[in-house]
Enzyme design. Sequence first.
Site, PDB file in Angstrom:
ATOM      1  N   HIS A 120       3.396   0.985 106.827  1.00  0.00           N
ATOM      2  CA  HIS A 120       3.358   1.117 105.370  1.00  0.00           C
ATOM      3  C   HIS A 120       1.930   1.140 104.808  1.00  0.00           C
ATOM      4  CE1 HIS A 120       7.660  -0.025 105.379  1.00  0.00           C
ATOM      5  NE2 HIS A 120       7.335  -1.083 106.073  1.00  0.00           N
TER       6      HIS A 120
HETATM    7  O1  RIB Z   1       7.775  -3.357 102.134  1.00  0.00           O
HETATM    8  C1  RIB Z   1       6.627  -3.204 102.932  1.00  0.00           C
HETATM    9  C2  RIB Z   1       5.488  -4.017 102.381  1.00  0.00           C
HETATM   10  O2  RIB Z   1       5.838  -5.382 102.392  1.00  0.00           O
HETATM   11  C3  RIB Z   1       4.214  -3.921 103.238  1.00  0.00           C
HETATM   12  O3  RIB Z   1       3.082  -4.082 102.412  1.00  0.00           O
HETATM   13  C4  RIB Z   1       4.339  -5.076 104.161  1.00  0.00           C
HETATM   14  O4  RIB Z   1       3.067  -5.565 104.616  1.00  0.00           O
HETATM   15  C5  RIB Z   1       4.973  -6.088 103.257  1.00  0.00           C
HETATM   16  O5  RIB Z   1       3.930  -6.694 102.473  1.00  0.00           O
END
Ligand code: RIB
Length: 312
Positions: free
Chosen positions: A241
């Site tokens: 992500h």
């Molecule tokens: O949903 C994904 C996000 O939530 C990313 O930033 C992961 O590190 C968590 O913080």
Amino acid sequence: MARKIIIDTDPGQDDAVAILLALASPELEVLGITCVAGNVPLALTVRNARIICELAGRPDARIFAGCDKPLERALVTAEYVHGKTGLDGIALPDPVMPVQDQHAVDFIVETLRREPAGSVTLVPIGPLTNIAAAILKAPDITDRIAEIVLMGGAYFEVGNVTPAAEFNIYVDPQAADIVFRAGVRLTVMPLDVTHKALTTRTRIEAFRALPGRVGPAVASWTDFFERFDMEKYGSEGAPLHDPCTIAYLLEPSLFSGRQVNVMVETGSDLTLGMTVADWWGVTDRKPNAWFVGDLDADRFYALLTDRLARLP
Ligand code: RIB
Ligand code: CA
């Protein structure tokens, strides 16, 4: 002239890869790394940021501790994804580099007031508590922020922590609402695009094969991190992500999206934290965000691997 950024983060293995990518890229000047409670409690996100910077050979990086809980709600964490430490997958030495004395929110405000208007980009990759707290404390900074490039939200991909909401937004929906309404140039990397940035065996082995210590560490983190998503989604790998934000700053052509209105649900228990994107323009709400829906995953991983190779 390198682009000045502040990374606001809750490390997390994917946060770690984003921070490493930024530190490996001369196009970016990381003015500071501000930590927030999210994946794990604040004490651990600060500790993890120090571990990551020392791994990158950057004990000079400036790390700040921020908010230890959301603006209004109780903290929700994600050890079930990231492990007890938030950086499970490889044991690294206890960090020795310092944490700055200044509160992260004060650092954000002071930096934006000191640097030329429009010269600093905020890159939040965790819950938006620190960013919202800075805006509440100093509304004058909104005109001085060049852009906010955040990882958070979901629309076509729906939620990952509830059926409707993505984790970063869900943890602090009030903070997210403040950020999305602030009128700042906003680029959003939602699950719609990050779920197309999947790790694969080949991509992880490319990390492991890198010459220094960073590549193998990233491979171990992603080996650990991907188990949860693969079981849940039955996918071949896990979505990286947070590095999507940094990759966007380095090569925006990797990504495609649409300028739309995005609002955050803060009232309904059923859909709390949902990012409601008016993708088809069915309302008269003013577009306020570049909402990213797709990327060239092969080029993304090629960039990531190339840059991580530059680290020790
Ligand atoms: O949903 C994904 C996000 O939530 C990313 O930033 C992961 O590190 C968590 O913080
Ligand atoms: Ca994160």
